[in-house]
Design a protein around this motif. Structure first.
Motif, PDB file in Angstrom:
ATOM      1  N   SER A  36      43.656  16.902   3.158  1.00 22.64           N
ATOM      2  CA  SER A  36      42.240  17.216   2.961  1.00 22.64           C
ATOM      3  C   SER A  36      41.530  17.442   4.293  1.00 22.64           C
ATOM      4  CB  SER A  36      41.548  16.087   2.187  1.00 22.64           C
ATOM      5  OG  SER A  36      41.672  14.851   2.895  1.00 22.64           O
ATOM      6  N   ASP A  37      42.107  16.906   5.384  1.00 25.81           N
ATOM      7  CA  ASP A  37      41.510  17.111   6.702  1.00 25.81           C
ATOM      8  C   ASP A  37      41.514  18.583   7.087  1.00 25.81           C
ATOM      9  OD1 ASP A  37      41.108  14.422   6.936  1.00 25.81           O
ATOM     10  OD2 ASP A  37      42.922  14.047   8.099  1.00 25.81           O
ATOM     11  N   PHE A  38      42.529  19.328   6.633  1.00 25.13           N
ATOM     12  CA  PHE A  38      42.591  20.751   6.916  1.00 25.13           C
ATOM     13  C   PHE A  38      41.392  21.470   6.328  1.00 25.13           C
ATOM     14  CE2 PHE A  38      46.859  20.514   8.495  1.00 25.13           C
ATOM     15  CZ  PHE A  38      47.038  21.684   9.221  1.00 25.13           C
ATOM     16  N   LYS A  39      41.048  21.127   5.108  1.00 23.96           N
ATOM     17  CA  LYS A  39      39.933  21.789   4.433  1.00 23.96           C
ATOM     18  C   LYS A  39      38.640  21.588   5.206  1.00 23.96           C
ATOM     19  CE  LYS A  39      37.755  22.261  -0.095  1.00 23.96           C
ATOM     20  NZ  LYS A  39      37.793  21.848  -1.519  1.00 23.96           N
ATOM     21  N   ASP A  40      38.410  20.380   5.668  1.00 23.29           N
ATOM     22  CA  ASP A  40      37.185  20.100   6.426  1.00 23.29           C
ATOM     23  C   ASP A  40      37.209  20.826   7.770  1.00 23.29           C
ATOM     24  OD1 ASP A  40      34.665  18.682   6.671  1.00 23.29           O
ATOM     25  OD2 ASP A  40      35.651  17.519   8.248  1.00 23.29           O
ATOM     26  N   TRP A  41      38.393  20.903   8.399  1.00 24.99           N
ATOM     27  CA  TRP A  41      38.532  21.600   9.683  1.00 24.99           C
ATOM     28  C   TRP A  41      38.161  23.069   9.522  1.00 24.99           C
ATOM     29  CZ3 TRP A  41      39.459  19.272  14.268  1.00 24.99           C
ATOM     30  CH2 TRP A  41      39.838  20.058  15.356  1.00 24.99           C
ATOM     31  N   TYR A  42      38.716  23.708   8.475  1.00 26.97           N
ATOM     32  CA  TYR A  42      38.457  25.135   8.266  1.00 26.97           C
ATOM     33  C   TYR A  42      37.045  25.398   7.748  1.00 26.97           C
ATOM     34  CZ  TYR A  42      43.449  25.839   8.929  1.00 26.97           C
ATOM     35  OH  TYR A  42      44.702  25.878   9.457  1.00 26.97           O
ATOM     36  N   ARG A  43      36.439  24.419   7.147  1.00 29.39           N
ATOM     37  CA  ARG A  43      35.042  24.574   6.724  1.00 29.39           C
ATOM     38  C   ARG A  43      34.127  24.672   7.939  1.00 29.39           C
ATOM     39  NH1 ARG A  43      30.486  24.735   6.615  1.00 29.39           N
ATOM     40  NH2 ARG A  43      28.930  24.023   5.123  1.00 29.39           N
ATOM     41  N   GLN A  44      34.466  23.939   8.988  1.00 27.38           N
ATOM     42  CA  GLN A  44      33.613  23.909  10.179  1.00 27.38           C
ATOM     43  C   GLN A  44      33.983  24.955  11.224  1.00 27.38           C
ATOM     44  OE1 GLN A  44      32.221  19.835  11.477  1.00 27.38           O
ATOM     45  NE2 GLN A  44      34.083  19.246  10.419  1.00 27.38           N
ATOM     46  N   ILE A  45      35.253  25.371  11.221  1.00 28.99           N
ATOM     47  CA  ILE A  45      35.742  26.335  12.211  1.00 28.99           C
ATOM     48  C   ILE A  45      36.287  27.546  11.466  1.00 28.99           C
ATOM     49  CG2 ILE A  45      37.292  26.743  14.147  1.00 28.99           C
ATOM     50  CD1 ILE A  45      37.436  23.724  14.562  1.00 28.99           C
ATOM     51  N   GLN A  46      35.665  28.679  11.658  1.00 26.70           N
ATOM     52  CA  GLN A  46      36.118  29.907  11.005  1.00 26.70           C
ATOM     53  C   GLN A  46      36.599  30.910  12.054  1.00 26.70           C
ATOM     54  OE1 GLN A  46      36.198  31.116   7.515  1.00 26.70           O
ATOM     55  NE2 GLN A  46      36.390  28.895   7.322  1.00 26.70           N
ATOM     56  N   PHE A  47      37.401  31.856  11.611  1.00 30.90           N
ATOM     57  CA  PHE A  47      38.141  32.731  12.506  1.00 30.90           C
ATOM     58  C   PHE A  47      38.027  34.156  11.999  1.00 30.90           C
ATOM     59  CE2 PHE A  47      41.900  32.370  15.482  1.00 30.90           C
ATOM     60  CZ  PHE A  47      42.181  33.722  15.584  1.00 30.90           C
ATOM     61  N   VAL A  48      37.742  35.107  12.896  1.00 31.49           N
ATOM     62  CA  VAL A  48      37.843  36.534  12.573  1.00 31.49           C
ATOM     63  C   VAL A  48      39.010  37.068  13.394  1.00 31.49           C
ATOM     64  CG1 VAL A  48      36.697  38.773  12.502  1.00 31.49           C
ATOM     65  CG2 VAL A  48      35.359  36.692  12.172  1.00 31.49           C
ATOM     66  N   PHE A  49      40.011  37.565  12.688  1.00 29.90           N
ATOM     67  CA  PHE A  49      41.262  37.951  13.331  1.00 29.90           C
ATOM     68  C   PHE A  49      41.179  39.312  14.002  1.00 29.90           C
ATOM     69  CE2 PHE A  49      42.593  34.923  10.095  1.00 29.90           C
ATOM     70  CZ  PHE A  49      43.560  34.173  10.751  1.00 29.90           C
ATOM     71  N   GLN A  50      42.093  39.522  14.950  1.00 28.02           N
ATOM     72  CA  GLN A  50      42.244  40.827  15.581  1.00 28.02           C
ATOM     73  C   GLN A  50      42.684  41.868  14.547  1.00 28.02           C
ATOM     74  OE1 GLN A  50      45.177  40.911  18.691  1.00 28.02           O
ATOM     75  NE2 GLN A  50      44.706  42.988  19.302  1.00 28.02           N
ATOM     76  N   ASN A  51      43.642  41.492  13.708  1.00 31.69           N
ATOM     77  CA  ASN A  51      44.135  42.398  12.672  1.00 31.69           C
ATOM     78  C   ASN A  51      43.249  42.270  11.445  1.00 31.69           C
ATOM     79  OD1 ASN A  51      45.569  44.047  10.992  1.00 31.69           O
ATOM     80  ND2 ASN A  51      47.272  42.635  10.695  1.00 31.69           N
ATOM     81  N   THR A  52      42.100  42.923  11.489  1.00 28.62           N
ATOM     82  CA  THR A  52      41.122  42.765  10.417  1.00 28.62           C
ATOM     83  C   THR A  52      41.619  43.287   9.082  1.00 28.62           C
ATOM     84  OG1 THR A  52      40.113  44.858  11.068  1.00 28.62           O
ATOM     85  CG2 THR A  52      39.143  42.852  11.952  1.00 28.62           C
ATOM     86  N   THR A  53      42.582  44.222   9.086  1.00 32.41           N
ATOM     87  CA  THR A  53      43.063  44.779   7.814  1.00 32.41           C
ATOM     88  C   THR A  53      43.775  43.720   6.972  1.00 32.41           C
ATOM     89  OG1 THR A  53      45.095  45.536   8.901  1.00 32.41           O
ATOM     90  CG2 THR A  53      43.275  47.115   8.723  1.00 32.41           C
ATOM     91  N   ALA A  54      44.134  42.595   7.585  1.00 36.70           N
ATOM     92  CA  ALA A  54      44.764  41.522   6.831  1.00 36.70           C
ATOM     93  C   ALA A  54      43.750  40.490   6.348  1.00 36.70           C
ATOM     94  CB  ALA A  54      45.821  40.829   7.699  1.00 36.70           C
ATOM     95  N   SER A  55      42.480  40.691   6.670  1.00 36.92           N
ATOM     96  CA  SER A  55      41.457  39.687   6.382  1.00 36.92           C
ATOM     97  C   SER A  55      40.867  39.789   4.988  1.00 36.92           C
ATOM     98  CB  SER A  55      40.326  39.790   7.414  1.00 36.92           C
ATOM     99  OG  SER A  55      40.826  39.603   8.713  1.00 36.92           O
ATOM    100  N   LEU A  56      40.847  40.991   4.417  1.00 42.12           N
ATOM    101  CA  LEU A  56      40.259  41.203   3.102  1.00 42.12           C
ATOM    102  C   LEU A  56      41.337  41.694   2.145  1.00 42.12           C
ATOM    103  CD1 LEU A  56      36.958  43.048   4.135  1.00 42.12           C
ATOM    104  CD2 LEU A  56      37.281  40.600   3.745  1.00 42.12           C
ATOM    105  N   ASP A  57      41.432  41.063   0.996  1.00 41.90           N
ATOM    106  CA  ASP A  57      42.424  41.450  -0.018  1.00 41.90           C
ATOM    107  C   ASP A  57      42.079  42.838  -0.550  1.00 41.90           C
ATOM    108  OD1 ASP A  57      43.986  41.754  -2.349  1.00 41.90           O
ATOM    109  OD2 ASP A  57      44.033  39.584  -2.659  1.00 41.90           O
TER     110      ASP A  57
END
Length: 253
Positions: A71-92
């Motif tokens: 559950s610690d992962f969920k809280d970590w990702y809730r507070q820290i978000q990432f926009v990737f270099q390969n944006t084409t992989a970011s949106l389904d």
């Protein structure tokens, strides 16, 4: 807020990162600059807890990065978000933009359907994405629109820290500067901390307060962005500055 404490990463016999120590305070911004292979993207993935360091620790608000998917992962990702270099992989590609923006709200918040709809519309407006595009799939968006949608998806859960990894490298100069201006505005509006990773020093004016330069996994220099044109920089930093000036002159010709 974010502490990067003596982080090293070794893959086989290669040292990718060598005892990197950096920090970002609440509401501040730091750029990590270097050529491909300097270790900057690996460092970002370690901050995101997507990779583990060989040694050292990452702390966010005093809490160490989780090493197991709890559950610690969920809280970590809730507070820290990432926009990737390969944006084409970011949106389904099978989802509409609205559905992609709703996904993190469903995963990280207890918001009801109407609340989620309002938040999606709010962030589409914040990033300058026209409302009619929310019903479109990613393939119908231009490069600049796609990147705005990725930023909205990252910020819709209102994180404390946003990590951007070469997010404008595939855009033309006009759209690069539009995205940089957007990030600057959102940083102020949301009191957002920003870790901005790039190879291009020319992008940083007015966006980041500090700049850290990596070369072959080592931190060679850290300085205030206001001193970017001062004398006495490390020779590697100076070579990056010279390259940025050369590219700027070519673009203006």
């Amino acid at each position: 807020m974010l502490e990067i404490d003596e982080i090293s990463k070794t893959i086989g016999t290669k040292t990718v990162l060598d005892r990197i120590t950096l920090s970002i305070s609440s509401g501040a911004s730091l750029a990590i600059v270097g050529e491909s292979g300097s270790g900057k993207s690996t460092l970002a993935r370690i901050v995101m807890a997507l990779e583990r360091p060989t040694s050292g620790v990452i702390r966010f608000n005093g809490i160490a990065a989780p090493h197991k998917k709890t559950s610690d992962f969920k809280d970590w990702y809730r507070q820290i978000q990432f926009v990737f270099q390969n944006t084409t992989a970011s949106l389904d590609p099978r989802m509409t933009i609205a559905q992609s923006l709703e996904e993190p709200l469903t995963g990280f918040t207890g918001m009801g359907k109407n609340e989620r709809k309002e938040r999606i519309a709010e962030y589409a407006e914040k990033v300058g994405l026209p409302p009619h595009l929310l019903a479109e799939r990613p393939g119908r968006l231009s490069g600049g629109q796609y990147q705005r949608a990725c930023i909205a998806k990252a910020l819709v859960v209102k994180p404390k820290l946003l990590i951007c990894d070469e997010i404008v490298s595939n855009l033309d100069l006009l759209h690069q500067h539009q995205i940089i201006e957007l990030l600057h505005t959102l940083k102020i509006e949301q009191q957002l901390s920003l870790l901005f990773i790039t190879h291009d020093l020319s992008l940083l004016a007015g966006l980041c307060e500090e700049i850290a330069v990596l070369k072959e996994g080592q931190l060679v220099e850290r300085f205030a962005s206001s001193a970017i044109h001062a004398s006495g920089h490390h020779p590697y930093t100076q070579s990056l500055l010279n390259a940025a000036r050369s590219l700027g002159r070519r673009a203006s010709e």
